[in-house]
Design an enzyme around this catalytic site. Structure first.
Site, PDB file in Angstrom:
ATOM      1  N   ASP A 259       0.893  -1.017  -0.059  1.00 10.98           N
ATOM      2  CA  ASP A 259       0.070  -0.026  -0.199  1.00 10.98           C
ATOM      3  C   ASP A 259       1.020   1.222  -0.134  1.00 10.98           C
ATOM      4  O   ASP A 259       1.952   1.253   0.203  1.00 10.98           O
ATOM      5  CB  ASP A 259      -1.144  -0.013   1.171  1.00 10.98           C
ATOM      6  CG  ASP A 259      -0.247  -0.127   2.631  1.00 10.98           C
ATOM      7  OD1 ASP A 259       0.879   0.295   2.618  1.00 10.98           O
ATOM      8  OD2 ASP A 259      -0.879  -0.722   3.403  1.00 10.98           O
TER       9      ASP A 259
ATOM     10  N   ASP B 201      -7.795  -7.705   0.393  1.00  9.34           N
ATOM     11  CA  ASP B 201      -6.978  -7.687   1.727  1.00  9.34           C
ATOM     12  C   ASP B 201      -7.709  -7.370   2.910  1.00  9.34           C
ATOM     13  O   ASP B 201      -8.538  -6.582   2.739  1.00  9.34           O
ATOM     14  CB  ASP B 201      -5.947  -7.079   1.325  1.00  9.34           C
ATOM     15  CG  ASP B 201      -6.109  -5.445   1.737  1.00  9.34           C
ATOM     16  OD1 ASP B 201      -5.618  -5.276   2.857  1.00  9.34           O
ATOM     17  OD2 ASP B 201      -6.372  -4.836   1.191  1.00  9.34           O
TER      18      ASP B 201
ATOM     19  N   CYS C 205     -12.252 -29.262   6.806  1.00 13.26           N
ATOM     20  CA  CYS C 205     -11.057 -28.423   6.597  1.00 13.26           C
ATOM     21  C   CYS C 205      -9.705 -29.223   6.681  1.00 13.26           C
ATOM     22  O   CYS C 205      -9.429 -30.144   7.374  1.00 13.26           O
ATOM     23  CB  CYS C 205     -11.045 -27.164   7.502  1.00 13.26           C
ATOM     24  SG  CYS C 205      -9.542 -26.131   7.406  1.00 13.26           S
TER      25      CYS C 205
ATOM     26  N   CYS D 158      -6.616 -28.142   7.168  1.00 18.74           N
ATOM     27  CA  CYS D 158      -5.569 -27.305   8.044  1.00 18.74           C
ATOM     28  C   CYS D 158      -5.299 -28.013   9.081  1.00 18.74           C
ATOM     29  O   CYS D 158      -5.945 -28.785   9.704  1.00 18.74           O
ATOM     30  CB  CYS D 158      -6.072 -25.785   8.240  1.00 18.74           C
ATOM     31  SG  CYS D 158      -7.031 -25.648   9.550  1.00 18.74           S
TER      32      CYS D 158
ATOM     33  N   CYS E 281      -7.535 -28.283  12.141  1.00 17.02           N
ATOM     34  CA  CYS E 281      -8.667 -29.248  12.088  1.00 17.02           C
ATOM     35  C   CYS E 281      -8.192 -30.725  12.031  1.00 17.02           C
ATOM     36  O   CYS E 281      -9.198 -31.372  12.342  1.00 17.02           O
ATOM     37  CB  CYS E 281      -9.372 -28.516  10.871  1.00 17.02           C
ATOM     38  SG  CYS E 281     -10.392 -27.178  10.965  1.00 17.02           S
TER      39      CYS E 281
ATOM     40  N   HIS F 179      -5.695 -21.762  10.190  1.00 18.32           N
ATOM     41  CA  HIS F 179      -7.122 -22.051   9.785  1.00 18.32           C
ATOM     42  C   HIS F 179      -7.871 -20.770   9.191  1.00 18.32           C
ATOM     43  O   HIS F 179      -8.573 -21.027   8.222  1.00 18.32           O
ATOM     44  CB  HIS F 179      -8.049 -22.515  11.106  1.00 18.32           C
ATOM     45  CG  HIS F 179      -9.468 -22.826  10.733  1.00 18.32           C
ATOM     46  ND1 HIS F 179     -10.036 -23.778  10.176  1.00 18.32           N
ATOM     47  CD2 HIS F 179     -10.570 -21.870  10.848  1.00 18.32           C
ATOM     48  CE1 HIS F 179     -11.151 -23.502   9.674  1.00 18.32           C
ATOM     49  NE2 HIS F 179     -11.494 -22.263  10.220  1.00 18.32           N
TER      50      HIS F 179
END
Length: 374
Positions: free
Chosen positions: A91, A265, A303, A305, A308, A334
């Site tokens: 940015d 974002d 999920c 990840c 999980c 996650h």
């Protein structure tokens, strides 16, 4: 290779495609995890990539103060510095100057301010912002602008928008000709349709590689944000990527994709992870709540990840309540994975011309709320 954008499929106003850069492809719609100070908090770069992220966002304001753009350049640039070899968007620093810095003075030249870290004095101008982002080695550079506050009456919004357009022209001039790198202009105009049209026309006249929709997610609420997004993306060039800055919650992103936005974002998935909040297809889950204390089930079934697949809700509740470092690490992983799965789902739905069905199922699942306690 030059920077290029290609739309592969459309479904209504939604677009699915890709951005090609010398450092790799960015699949769109895309979500960019925020690496404010050259780090996505709680994550190693390779872990961020494993969540499905194609690009990260870095912060000009924070990096110019610590460790400084010049130091990062001397050390080989931001990609090498933080061990991320894929694209980075930075940015311009304008929003943080207005929201974090002390003793700000806004003039036509730029913004003079005192650092919120140590009180040191700095001047940020369009030219200096371009120089900092060049030193960092950003793949996508944002034009320097003033983020119009909300609410703003028409006179205030117009003065801010017109100043940002003058700064946009100076940013374009200072950026120069840099093959392989991209400069995005930022549309302003608050919630005023005609003013946003004027801003878009000014940006088109200057010419950018992509276009951001600025001045939203600043307190106006989802309904008003969607009102603006009903027309703002269509005011921008059809053949360039459209980036909605600072957004947002999952339902914000889904609604914005339906309205033709390509890039997003937000600090929400990482910040939430550090405070014990997880984002799932059935809404947010507060792992601090006692209902999870004896729950052996995963945080979110299906999920993939580590939070999980390897840990229970009971364990996550335990480490969250003790403020253990692993709690923020697992929940951040996650949350970033959930966001990237959401983006992959949106891309696939657009490609298959079934976005309406995907969105209906998305809202239906969220309305159910979290799974029943044991």
């Amino acid at each position: 290779m030059r920077f290029a954008f290609q739309i592969e499929t459309r479904d209504g106003r939604a677009r699915q495609g890709r951005i090609d850069t010398p450092r790799g492809e960015i699949r769109t719609p895309a979500f960019m995890p925020v690496g404010t100070a050259a780090t996505v908090k709680g994550m190693l770069p390779e872990q961020v990539r494993e969540t499905g992220a194609d690009i990260l966002l870095g912060n000009t304001y924070h990096l110019m103060l610590r460790p400084s753009a010049e130091r990062i350049a001397d050390l080989g640039g931001l990609h090498k510095f933080m061990n991320w070899d894929r694209p980075i968007l930075t940015d311009s620093g304008g929003f943080q100057v207005m929201s974090l810095a002390n003793l700000r003075k806004l003039t036509e030249e730029g913004v003079r301010f005192a650092s919120h870290v140590d009180g040191s004095r700095h001047m940020l101008t369009p030219e200096r912002s371009m120089e900092i982002q060049r030193l960092l080695g950003s793949d996508i550079v944002m034009a320097f602008d003033e983020c119009t506050p909300f609410p703003a009456d028409e006179a205030v919004a117009r003065a801010s928008m017109e100043l940002s357009m003058r700064w946009a022209a100076r940013s374009r001039e200072a950026f120069g000709d840099r093959p392989g790198y991209a400069l995005f202009g930022i549309q302003q105009g608050s919630v005023y349709k005609d003013m946003r049209a004027e801003s878009a026309e000014a940006l088109r006249g200057i010419g950018f590689d992509g276009y951001a929709i600025g001045g939203l997610a600043v307190g106006e609420g989802q309904e008003l944000m969607f009102d603006v997004l009903d027309y703002a993306p269509g005011q921008l060039p059809e053949d360039k990527p459209r980036y909605l800055m600072g957004v947002g919650k999952p339902d914000d992103i889904v609604g914005a994709v339906q309205r033709g936005v390509d890039m997003f974002d937000c600090v929400l998935p990482t910040r939430s992870g550090r405070t014990g909040q997880a984002w799932t297809a059935r809404g947010s889950v507060n792992l601090r709540n006692a209902r999870h204390r004896d729950d052996p089930r995963p945080l979110e079934a299906g999920c993939d990840c580590p939070a999980c697949t390897k840990y229970s809700r009971a364990y996550l509740h335990h480490v969250v309540r003790l403020d253990e470092m692993i709690a923020g690490m697992l929940l951040t992983w996650h949350n970033l994975r959930y966001y990237q799965r959401l983006m992959a789902g949106l891309r696939a739905a657009i490609a298959d011309q079934r976005l309406d069905v995907f969105v209906a199922e998305f809202h239906e699942l969220r309305a159910q709320g979290d799974i029943d306690p044991i």
